[in-house]
Design a protein around this motif. Structure first.
Motif, PDB file in Angstrom:
ATOM      1  N   PHE A 200      10.164  -2.148   1.524  1.00 44.17           N
ATOM      2  CA  PHE A 200       9.897  -2.021   2.955  1.00 44.17           C
ATOM      3  C   PHE A 200       8.391  -1.908   3.225  1.00 44.17           C
ATOM      4  O   PHE A 200       7.861  -2.568   4.132  1.00 44.17           O
ATOM      5  N   ALA A 201       7.695  -1.069   2.435  1.00 47.28           N
ATOM      6  CA  ALA A 201       6.248  -0.938   2.599  1.00 47.28           C
ATOM      7  C   ALA A 201       5.560  -2.277   2.350  1.00 47.28           C
ATOM      8  O   ALA A 201       4.633  -2.665   3.073  1.00 47.28           O
ATOM      9  N   ASN A 202       6.031  -2.995   1.327  1.00 47.02           N
ATOM     10  CA  ASN A 202       5.494  -4.325   1.038  1.00 47.02           C
ATOM     11  C   ASN A 202       5.698  -5.251   2.226  1.00 47.02           C
ATOM     12  O   ASN A 202       4.780  -5.972   2.648  1.00 47.02           O
ATOM     13  N   TYR A 203       6.902  -5.210   2.782  1.00 46.58           N
ATOM     14  CA  TYR A 203       7.265  -6.068   3.919  1.00 46.58           C
ATOM     15  C   TYR A 203       6.361  -5.805   5.115  1.00 46.58           C
ATOM     16  O   TYR A 203       5.854  -6.731   5.764  1.00 46.58           O
ATOM     17  N   VAL A 204       6.118  -4.511   5.427  1.00 42.78           N
ATOM     18  CA  VAL A 204       5.296  -4.144   6.578  1.00 42.78           C
ATOM     19  C   VAL A 204       3.835  -4.525   6.353  1.00 42.78           C
ATOM     20  O   VAL A 204       3.205  -5.163   7.197  1.00 42.78           O
ATOM     21  N   ILE A 205       3.293  -4.119   5.192  1.00 43.75           N
ATOM     22  CA  ILE A 205       1.864  -4.329   4.935  1.00 43.75           C
ATOM     23  C   ILE A 205       1.542  -5.813   4.840  1.00 43.75           C
ATOM     24  O   ILE A 205       0.577  -6.297   5.458  1.00 43.75           O
ATOM     25  N   VAL A 206       2.356  -6.543   4.084  1.00 40.12           N
ATOM     26  CA  VAL A 206       2.111  -7.977   3.937  1.00 40.12           C
ATOM     27  C   VAL A 206       2.263  -8.682   5.278  1.00 40.12           C
ATOM     28  O   VAL A 206       1.452  -9.552   5.636  1.00 40.12           O
TER      29      VAL A 206
END
Length: 248
Positions: A200-206
């Motif tokens: 989820f963090a990857n999804y948001v940041i990217v």
């Protein structure tokens, strides 16, 4: 000896800000921009139902389309102002909601009762079934993010007039894209299969970095398009006397 008179010279007050100019929506250009935004949003909602991975990068199938909707939103905000931009955002999502309703009707319609018909039904349900939740995520996210983006652009234009268009385009993107990405990912992540905190963090940041950097990369193109439209919008030309640059 004749008296020497002092020549009085007046200067514009430094506190007076240039009044921002905006065009009316009577020309055909606004209709084209609104149609383009609506189509991009609808296609993005369909693409977003698919999770996509590029190595460690997690995103969705609408990643290459959605930034274009923000670019068009910037153009509408600069040319027509905040109220028209708000109308464009709301209109886009009315059309998107209608598309989602159409998908639901298509899914519940009785199909052919053979192997091919059942396989086709399963494929359609898998592809279009999650879209209503994606539409909800996109509706809330784009509504909040785009309105913030448009409001910042118009407020900055009220300070600088026709100057520093590049600063308006870049300055409005960051907060708008962050709010958009956070809201959208929070609602859409479970639908496309993102369930753990790391993904989820990857999804948001990217997603945030990608969409913002794409907007920044397209600033020269957006500026050129805005300059082209300003010179061809009769009501924009009529709203002020100073000459318009090709791109600010």
């Amino acid at each position: 000896m004749p008296a020497v008179t002092e020549q009085q010279t007046t200067f514009p007050s430094e506190g007076v800000r240039p009044k921002p100019r905006f065009a009316s929506i009577g020309s055909p250009y606004f209709g084209i921009l609104l149609a383009a935004m609506s189509v991009i949003v609808i296609l993005s909602n369909i693409g977003a139902s698919k999770g996509v991975m590029f190595g460690p990068i997690v995103t969705d199938g609408g990643f290459f389309l959605f930034p274009l909707a923000y670019v068009i939103g910037d153009v509408i905000s600069e040319l027509y102002g905040f109220r028209v931009a708000r109308r464009a955002v709301v209109s886009s999502f009315v059309f998107s909601a209608f598309a989602s309703l159409a998908y639901w009707v298509i899914i519940i319609l009785p199909g052919f009762d053979d192997d091919y018909g059942r396989a086709k039904q399963a494929s359609i349900e898998g592809a279009l079934g999650p879209v209503p939740q994606i539409v909800l995520a996109s509706l809330l996210a784009f509504l909040a993010g785009q309105l913030i983006n448009s409001w910042i652009m118009v407020r900055m234009k009220a300070r600088s007039g026709e100057r520093r268009l590049w600063a308006r385009l870049m300055g409005s993107s960051g907060l708008g894209e962050f709010v958009d990405t956070l809201i959208f990912c929070s609602i859409a992540a479970p639908v496309i299969g993102i369930t753990d905190i790391g993904s989820f963090a990857n999804y948001v940041i990217v997603g945030f970095l990608y969409k913002t950097l794409v907007e920044y990369a397209l600033v020269p193109v957006t500026s050129t398009a805005i300059g082209w439209l300003k010179r061809r919008e009769p009501s924009y030309r009529a709203s002020g006397d100073e000459s318009l640059p090709a791109a600010s």
